[in-house]
Design an enzyme around this catalytic site. Sequence first.
Site, mmCIF file in Angstrom:
data_model
loop_
_atom_site.group_PDB
_atom_site.id
_atom_site.type_symbol
_atom_site.label_atom_id
_atom_site.label_comp_id
_atom_site.label_asym_id
_atom_site.label_seq_id
_atom_site.Cartn_x
_atom_site.Cartn_y
_atom_site.Cartn_z
ATOM 1 C CE1 TYR A 1 0.954 0.294 4.567
ATOM 2 C CE2 TYR A 1 -1.374 -0.670 4.897
ATOM 3 C CZ TYR A 1 -0.099 -0.142 5.401
ATOM 4 O OH TYR A 1 0.231 -0.304 6.569
ATOM 5 C CD GLU A 2 0.529 6.585 1.274
ATOM 6 O OE1 GLU A 2 -0.514 5.959 1.601
ATOM 7 O OE2 GLU A 2 0.556 7.349 0.774
ATOM 8 N N GLY A 3 1.563 3.145 -2.468
ATOM 9 C CA GLY A 3 2.515 2.883 -3.765
ATOM 10 C C GLY A 3 3.308 1.722 -3.565
#
Lengths: 591, 591
Positions: A440-442
């Site tokens: 997550y978060e890229g």
Amino acid sequence: MWTYLPPLRDMRFVMDELLEVRRDWSQIPRFADLDADLVPQILDEAGKFAAAVLEPLNGPGDLEGCRLEAGAVRTPAGFGDAYRRFREAGWPSLACDPESGGQGLPQLLNVALYEMLNSTNHAWTMYSGISHGAYETLRAHASEFLKTTYLPKIVSGEALSSMCLTEPQAGSDLGLLRTRAEPLGDGSHAITGTKIFISGGDHDLTDNILHLVLARLPDAPVGTRGISLFLVPKRASDGGAPNGVRCDGIEKKMGIKGSATCVMSFDGSKGWLIGEPNRGLAAMFVMMNSARVMVGLQGLAHAEMAYQNALRYAAERIQSRAVTRPPTAGERHPSGAEPIVYQPAVRRTLLTLRAFVEGERALVLWCAHLLDLADSHPEPARRAEAHDLVSLLTPVVKAFCTDNGFALSSAALQLWGGYGYVHDYGIEQTVRDSRIAMIYEGTNEIQAVDLLVRKVIGDGGVKFGAIVEHVSAEADACENTQGCQAFGSALRAEHRALSRITAELVAESATAPEYAIRAAADFLRLVGLVVLGTLWARAARIAAAHGADPFYEAKRETAHFYFDHLLPEAQARREAVQRRDKALPWVDAPG
Amino acid sequence: MWTYLPPLRDMRFVMDELLEVRRDWSQIPRFADLDADLVPQILDEAGKFAAAVLEPLNGPGDLEGCRLEAGAVRTPAGFGDAYRRFREAGWPSLACDPESGGQGLPQLLNVALYEMLNSTNHAWTMYSGISHGAYETLRAHASEFLKTTYLPKIVSGEALSSMCLTEPQAGSDLGLLRTRAEPLGDGSHAITGTKIFISGGDHDLTDNILHLVLARLPDAPVGTRGISLFLVPKRASDGGAPNGVRCDGIEKKMGIKGSATCVMSFDGSKGWLIGEPNRGLAAMFVMMNSARVMVGLQGLAHAEMAYQNALRYAAERIQSRAVTRPPTAGERHPSGAEPIVYQPAVRRTLLTLRAFVEGERALVLWCAHLLDLADSHPEPARRAEAHDLVSLLTPVVKAFCTDNGFALSSAALQLWGGYGYVHDYGIEQTVRDSRIAMIYEGTNEIQAVDLLVRKVIGDGGVKFGAIVEHVSAEADACENTQGCQAFGSALRAEHRALSRITAELVAESATAPEYAIRAAADFLRLVGLVVLGTLWARAARIAAAHGADPFYEAKRETAHFYFDHLLPEAQARREAVQRRDKALPWVDAPG
């Protein structure tokens, strides 16, 4: 047996000696008068909260998980009460502006707090972890109306937030998202669409939830240039009527089971634009660096928990004879067997964990300090310099620390043998929980491309020169410090190689567009290894000035271990980056 | 979406072309007349059973797990029925002697069968997986009474078995075990003690369970020389009275949740000695090689499942533009986004999976074939040669393939992004299930010491010369094959380096007892990488004789990928092995 000792001594070392943060704070009005005793007191209190309140809820929360009952998410037993205590102690407001009711303390302390929260209960920490990003976004881009109405609620912890980005067809590629926003004529919009993977999309910790939602205005351009950001509250007012926001399901996941990952549907929900129309991604970028540092921190937090528990277990577990014994070993156990911590494979694992954990703590706190400087230093040049540096380090922190968080937790698990695979011993949950942070978060692949293609090659390597220079400066310092010359010459070699390879990448990417993308993951790992090398060299330099204090002796020893056994991976990564002419074939789907 | 296509084409390639097993079978009376069509028919049937019966039970079995109800273990829904079908199809008897009711087919086929079973349902496969080891142990060491009474039940699948080794204080160090065996005067013994981590210690698939239990006779020497092996049935006779064997608990685990991991207590349970008193470990050694090959196989099986599903997903998932597109790509998707399989990071992951999976399949089937030769070849010299070789390769297969099984499953998970973390998509379970194989049947650290210290240095590197020679012979063959010279020169370099490093290890271990233990893990990984290199070179040589057939083109391409991108790790491993003078400090427990 699974317990937590807050790493306060090491945090103080990093803040006071390695980063010398007070030197910078003295130039920043809001931090200049910080009581010298206040920082350790805050860290001590944070550690107590994490160890006493959050850690006991971690294993049970994993087994119980979240439930969706009549459209409402129920978090595991104790989560709500822990949040009440968290809020009452004022933790949400720690690093927020006094004008919004915050305590105005450095983000550095907030990051140290969150290391401890994530070490003891990653799932629980998801709920409050999103708040600071929402706070930053509103502070930078929201209208006065939104700021007045909602910022104090975020700062006090009365309301929590969610980030509603992903849709089934739009994950890494947000340009594909379809959620719509229709103007209602009164300055607000009706938001309609479905979002997935929404952490804390619903829960029972707060009455209201402030959703930050990416959506398209009518006639918005296709792709990422047609995305706007909206604030959509669960309830339009305190205790008020529902706002058409519904949790349609929660995911069964590998880990962080106490964190509700929601499918959220918005059905004409009233929302307000944050920032400019079609500039939603830009409005979110303001929190990108701090949000990604916070995720990298989770990797560090898991590795720390794995390390300290593995070390205790290895010292207690009596099994097999060791070929060699430490000079301090007492009499042999009656069976002839000995603590497994004497075994070379066990020592190597523990030293690897220690070297990465302490090196990453220095890196993450450095980034947090840079965020403070970028935000609050009175000189624009210092702010810009800090911002540029933290922008380069952010993808490294995010990907390097989370890759390590999972790999090191798994390495630690191995020390428990069969017990490691059993839930009661804690470590298997750490492995599962840590895995999400790579995604997550890229995803970490996206971090690598962000670093190399966008940030390094994007400006021809100019800003990256600051990191290369940082390596060179540390090499100079080591060469001039008694007992640290070996670190100096090793860093000198790394500095030359990093300069050369960066220049090659910049030059060759002009003619071979795929080359940099192929090399990105190895390049990021290389940068992480070298930057940790500079931080370990610096730690060794500081330690060289101290006598026989065991804390500093361990720092020297671990610095040598890092340079002898871990930094050599940089060579393999360089060779991989340079494998430009080796084919990477197309892969066909099965026939 | 999570589905299984049995890799029958590749299995046939390995058996028929790479290993040329029929050349050896023709010299073995019991295999000489094997119908050429029978082998593919058996593999096809096995694949159908795995895909149609086991795969659908895998995800649900993980969610349901096992329950302990009134002292009896209940396996997940469908497990019992699947076992009934497995037994009715005659699979348990596949590679057993006809004189015990077996089909007398090669172990090679049994290993291929078990790859497919483990790919589709590792947890279910645990129950029957132990049987063949019990069969081998009884066949080699049991009295005529035990053989007559119990072997036919194992061969028919009427009874399943468990291996009762571990005790709370005796894991990797079996010398510490305490379970007692008291002679009862009638040739049998009363067994008393507690065992933990007993896979299939209790279940509802068969009425009787035959426990193989390690215990100490009265006045047995301390340590591993005082351990005897006993057969202790759950019921003394079919449908008969309980025998004091009790399941006291089952573990909550990270994975293989459908496999009951039991705490077993024996309370004066009637058992019979297998083999000589105090020679229990030796009696079990007969099955050590095949049991460890079977665990290595699990690593391969998980990586195969991860590979084929990741490949399908990557070909279907439309997300982001790719910098470069394959020449065969059709028109762009209306959104401008494309299948993620075009992305370099995705291709690298998929090619890494393919290269390790297919290389490991060649390695594992080679070992299985060597087990057949060691067991059944008419010439004693060929039997001994095969036995020595498989003894050296066994720890490599066990550790290398299971380390990869976990690491590659996790790498594959990343391709799914957030979906990868969700249970419905299958891959997160693969990651969890695969983790156990690095631990049980001797941790991977123990495998490394077994290889380097016991088997390589133990005889001064003499027997290991056969593996070194194998590398050299493949280098010769490649140098003489059009289009394969690059493989030849690369293998020549690996051969020289492996010879030199082995000689150094043998020489230096005489004066530095800890050195080899420290180097063991890197040495094992090095051997695995080089051996896979020889197998890929051989595959490329075979493929060079074929034309434009896509199967052989992919072999050539993957061989090049392996040599270009994966084999270079060997260099880093050699350097790590040679880091002899770099300190590995003692690690102190926290103060």
